[in-house]
Design a protein around this motif. Structure first.
Motif, mmCIF file in Angstrom:
data_model
loop_
_atom_site.group_PDB
_atom_site.id
_atom_site.type_symbol
_atom_site.label_atom_id
_atom_site.label_comp_id
_atom_site.label_asym_id
_atom_site.label_seq_id
_atom_site.Cartn_x
_atom_site.Cartn_y
_atom_site.Cartn_z
ATOM 1 N N HIS A 109 -10.531 2.708 -10.368
ATOM 2 C CA HIS A 109 -9.182 2.576 -9.798
ATOM 3 C C HIS A 109 -9.100 2.639 -8.264
ATOM 4 O O HIS A 109 -8.342 3.454 -7.722
ATOM 5 N N PRO A 110 -9.846 1.740 -7.566
ATOM 6 C CA PRO A 110 -9.786 1.780 -6.090
ATOM 7 C C PRO A 110 -8.403 1.430 -5.537
ATOM 8 O O PRO A 110 -8.123 1.722 -4.371
ATOM 9 N N GLY A 111 -7.543 0.868 -6.370
ATOM 10 C CA GLY A 111 -6.220 0.484 -5.883
ATOM 11 C C GLY A 111 -5.123 1.460 -6.241
ATOM 12 O O GLY A 111 -3.938 1.171 -6.021
ATOM 13 N N ASP A 112 -5.463 2.621 -6.770
ATOM 14 C CA ASP A 112 -4.399 3.475 -7.332
ATOM 15 C C ASP A 112 -3.527 4.177 -6.293
ATOM 16 O O ASP A 112 -2.509 4.777 -6.639
ATOM 17 N N GLY A 113 -3.942 4.108 -5.023
ATOM 18 C CA GLY A 113 -3.095 4.683 -3.974
ATOM 19 C C GLY A 113 -3.381 6.138 -3.662
ATOM 20 O O GLY A 113 -2.668 6.749 -2.866
ATOM 21 N N THR A 114 -4.459 6.687 -4.228
ATOM 22 C CA THR A 114 -4.830 8.074 -3.905
ATOM 23 C C THR A 114 -5.114 8.225 -2.409
ATOM 24 O O THR A 114 -4.776 9.238 -1.804
ATOM 25 N N ALA A 115 -5.739 7.210 -1.840
ATOM 26 C CA ALA A 115 -6.035 7.226 -0.407
ATOM 27 C C ALA A 115 -5.886 5.802 0.123
ATOM 28 O O ALA A 115 -6.129 4.848 -0.602
ATOM 29 N N VAL A 116 -5.507 5.687 1.373
ATOM 30 C CA VAL A 116 -5.361 4.358 1.981
ATOM 31 C C VAL A 116 -6.756 3.819 2.291
ATOM 32 O O VAL A 116 -7.583 4.508 2.902
ATOM 33 N N LEU A 117 -7.027 2.602 1.834
ATOM 34 C CA LEU A 117 -8.370 2.025 1.960
ATOM 35 C C LEU A 117 -8.313 0.652 2.600
ATOM 36 O O LEU A 117 -7.304 -0.054 2.502
#
Ligand SMILES: [Zn+2]
Length: 213
Positions: A109-117
């Motif tokens: 889930h790299p897109g889940d919004g936990t951190a801005v990437l």
């Protein structure tokens, strides 16, 4: 879970318990005992391992090599319960650090919004190091969704299409009923006209070969 996967017609099921950084997950001794579980149950083949937690800006994870080398599959992601978001550069470096870890085959889930990437260098690193990025159904569920999640996953899909980088769809099923549930991902695939050839879920041998490299 295996029975439910068979009932849904799956040939292969990955089960990856959370690493020790998530409060309330299993004890690490669980992972030492995975050898006792048959790798085919009720007609479905099993890949057993861990969803590791990326715990710092270098991309270190919460289990050591002595555990990782025993698993069928290691995947890793950012989880707010055990990751303190930094700057976009620090967060991106954390994910790329995990991508460079040869044991880690999928970034969850790299897109889940936990951190801005910053997704472009992440997709390029994934391509270079032969790591899959997961497009995660659960992160798009209105119950859990952070408002940036749909845009993030859309951007990841566009970049993967641009650079011919395959993806894996993940149900992130925490219960058997949700296995292979991708309903919230399909609109994004349609919108981005994402090539079917770059989706690994229904390409069993290609997927196995990919994660072996
Ligand atoms: Zn996760």
């Amino acid at each position: 879970m295996a029975q439910a996967a068979t009932d849904k017609g799956l040939q292969l099921l990955g089960i990856t318990e959370h690493g020790p950084g998530i409060p309330g997950t299993i004890d690490p001794i669980y992972f030492r005992n995975l050898w006792t579980i048959p790798r085919k149950m009720y007609g479905v083949e099993l890949l057993l391992g861990s969803e590791l937690n990326i715990i710092d800006y270098k991309g270190n994870v919460d289990l050591g090599e002595e555990y990782l080398k025993r698993m069928d599959i290691c995947i890793a992601g950012l989880h707010s319960l055990c990751y303190t978001p930094g700057t976009v550069e620090q967060n991106t470096s954390a994910v790329i650090g995990a991508i460079r870890n040869p044991y880690i085959k999928i970034i969850t889930h790299p897109g889940d919004g936990t951190a801005v990437l910053d997704y472009e260098p992440i997709v390029l690193a994934a391509k270079e190091h032969h790591t899959l990025l997961e497009i995660n159904n659960s992160s798009l569920d209105p119950y859990r969704e952070k408002e940036t999640a749909p845009d993030n996953f859309r951007e990841i899909l566009c970049l993967c299409k641009k650079y011919h980088q395959p993806v894996i769809l993940g149900s992130d099923a925490h219960i058997s009923f949700a296995i292979a549930k991708y309903d919230l991902i399909y609109p994004l695939l349609a919108e981005t006209e994402f090539p079917e050839t770059l989706i690994m879920n229904d390409k069993l041998e290609a997927f196995k070969a990919y994660i072996k490299q």
